[in-house]
Enzyme design. Structure first.
Site, short mmCIF file in Angstrom:
data_model
loop_
_atom_site.label_atom_id
_atom_site.label_comp_id
_atom_site.label_asym_id
_atom_site.label_seq_id
_atom_site.Cartn_x
_atom_site.Cartn_y
_atom_site.Cartn_z
N HIS A 5 61.86 52.74 45.67
CA HIS A 5 62.45 52.15 46.82
C HIS A 5 62.88 50.46 47.79
O HIS A 5 63.74 50.59 48.17
CB HIS A 5 62.54 53.37 47.81
CG HIS A 5 62.51 54.49 48.08
ND1 HIS A 5 61.89 55.65 49.13
CD2 HIS A 5 63.16 55.20 46.96
CE1 HIS A 5 62.01 56.47 48.51
NE2 HIS A 5 62.60 56.28 47.08
N ASP A 32 58.61 55.91 45.94
CA ASP A 32 58.65 54.93 47.29
C ASP A 32 59.15 53.83 46.82
O ASP A 32 58.80 53.08 45.76
CB ASP A 32 57.76 55.84 47.73
CG ASP A 32 58.01 55.88 49.70
OD1 ASP A 32 58.60 54.62 50.11
OD2 ASP A 32 58.42 56.85 49.93
#
Ligand SMILES: *[C@@H]1O[C@H](CO)[C@@H](O)[C@H](O)[C@H]1NC(C)=O
Ligand SMILES: *[C@@H]1O[C@H](CO)[C@@H](O)[C@H](O)[C@H]1NC(C)=O
Ligand SMILES: *[C@@H]1O[C@H](CO)[C@@H](O)[C@H](O)[C@H]1NC(C)=O
Length: 403
Positions: free
Chosen positions: A244, A221
């Protein structure tokens, strides 16, 4: 005078003899009953209690070896500084139900709370054993999903350092820094697979004067996520990927969020990440503010939307896009951002229709895209960026897409 000195020497001597064998001030967890491959939680908590009560600086030592470690809470305030030296590897239970939340938030596996002058270091590894938990993570679709533990939690920790440690395969976030004042995270390695859910590298929230320096993050993430109430955060020499990207937000979802002021991201390299550097706020949001955020000297390699403000952030359609965001975004700069974009849209600046972004500067951008659709593009809405220096992709004309 002479009497005073000898009296304090005696007190010191008495204190030192309290310390279990070995060096003064060193609380070796194996002297508290810790054994390799067994749960060292109770021994570590006993060592912490003694160290925390010590009026002179102390070291808690986890020597080289492999250990199991149950959920532990290390609470302050302590009487003096503590050096938490982890040289070995500690492994969490693979069973997510073994972790209980200590309040409304997510549980932590290893939590330090209300501690001043803490150093966590030693070259060791916190292995969260996340693989068994990731497959049970349905939080994208189930708002009542299991609350998986964050591996390392620093809550209300002040004047402290976490350095030379590794976080491996956390079940949820790897590190959380919340309510901190003056904390440095440096030379830290964070590793989890690119498809592991919610494994943010470092989450910082409600904290002042936090520095993240010289740190490598590869995870599933955000590499670094920056929550509300963050002030004076500096991120330097961080490599990120997979993951991310580095994000401010998402902001505007919860009541009484505090403003974000002062985020400086420089000399970072992002490789194969889903996004680059971004600011994200929910549409139809509660009011809020994020200002003075600067992204400089960033290298991107095959990164999606390398430069982004997204005030319509709405993953899995978990929101209403009917009303604009009410988070005010201002004083933002993106400077010297170079490399390759994996999406044609390389610069995306989508601001709120009701509160447009103010004072956004974009300078020296050089992003290549080699897809069949053609050269990289910029999109802007509700923002009038001040462009300077090189611009590849070409700048936007307010509200329209360039090519
Ligand atoms: C911040 O914390 C570090 C590490 O404990 C300490 O050396 C430094 O003096 C602190 N800075 C301030 C301004 O208190
Ligand atoms: C980051 O670490 C380098 C040394 O590796 C140091 O020169 C620099 O000042 C540090 N940055 C911050 C913001 O503390
Ligand atoms: C930081 O980035 C600038 C520009 O890319 C570069 O000149 C400088 O050497 C970098 N510094 C470090 C310490 O990586």
């Amino acid at each position: 005078m002479g009497l005073k000195i000898s009296f304090s020497s005696i007190v010191l001597l008495l204190l030192l003899t309290r310390v279990v064998e070995g060096q003064p001030g060193v609380f070796d967890v194996t002297k508290f009953g810790a054994k390799p491959d067994a749960d060292i939680g109770p021994a570590l908590v006993s060592a912490w209690k003694e160290a925390c009560a010590s009026v002179t600086p102390s070291t808690i030592l986890i020597p080289k070896n492999n250990y199991a470690l149950s959920q532990v809470l290390f609470e302050g305030p302590c009487k003096s500084s503590i050096n938490f030296q982890i040289q070995g590897t500690v492994k969490a239970s693979g069973d997510p139900s073994a972790f209980k939340a200590n309040g409304p938030g997510l549980p932590g596996w290893v939590t330090f709370e209300h501690v001043d002058l803490l150093t966590v270091s030693g070259g060791g590894t916190f292995d969260g054993q996340g693989a068994t938990a990731w497959s049970k993570n349905d939080c994208q679709t189930n708002s009542n999903c299991a609350k998986l533990p964050i591996s390392l939690v620093f809550n209300f920790v002040t004047n402290s350092v976490a350095q030379d440690i590794t976080s491996l395969n956390s079940k949820n976030f790897h590190l959380q820094v919340f309510g901190a004042d003056n904390m440095t995270v440096q030379h830290v390695t964070i590793t989890a697979p690119g498809d592991s859910p919610n494994t943010d590298g470092i989450h910082v929230g409600r904290s002042t004067k936090v520095t993240i320096n010289d740190t490598q993050i590869g995870t599933g993430d955000d590499c670094i996520s920056i929550g509300d109430g963050t002030q004076q955060l500096t991120i330097e020499k961080v490599t990120c990927g997979p993951g991310h990207g580095i994000s401010v937000g998402s902001l505007g979802k919860f009541p009484e969020e505090k403003e974000v002021v002062g985020v400086f991201v420089r000399n970072c390299t992002l490789t194969n990440t889903l996004n680059g550097v971004r600011i994200k706020t929910w549409p139809a949001s509660l009011p809020g503010s994020a200002s003075d955020m600067h992204f400089e000297d960033i290298i991107v390699n095959n990164v999606g939307n390398p430069v982004m403000i997204d005030q319509e952030y709405c993953p899995s359609n978990q929101c209403s896009k009917k009303a604009p965001s009410r988070v005010k975004v201002s004083k933002v700069s993106f400077k010297n951002i170079k490399g390759t974009s994996s999406t044609q849209l390389a610069v995306k600046l989508l601001c709120s229709e009701s509160i447009p972004c103010e004072n956004v500067e974009v300078g020296d951008i050089d992003l290549a895209y080699s897809g069949p659709e053609g050269p990289p593009t910029t999109i802007c809405s509700n923002v009038k960026p001040i462009f300077s220096g090189k611009q590849n992709p070409p700048t936007c004309v307010g509200g329209s897409q360039s090519s």
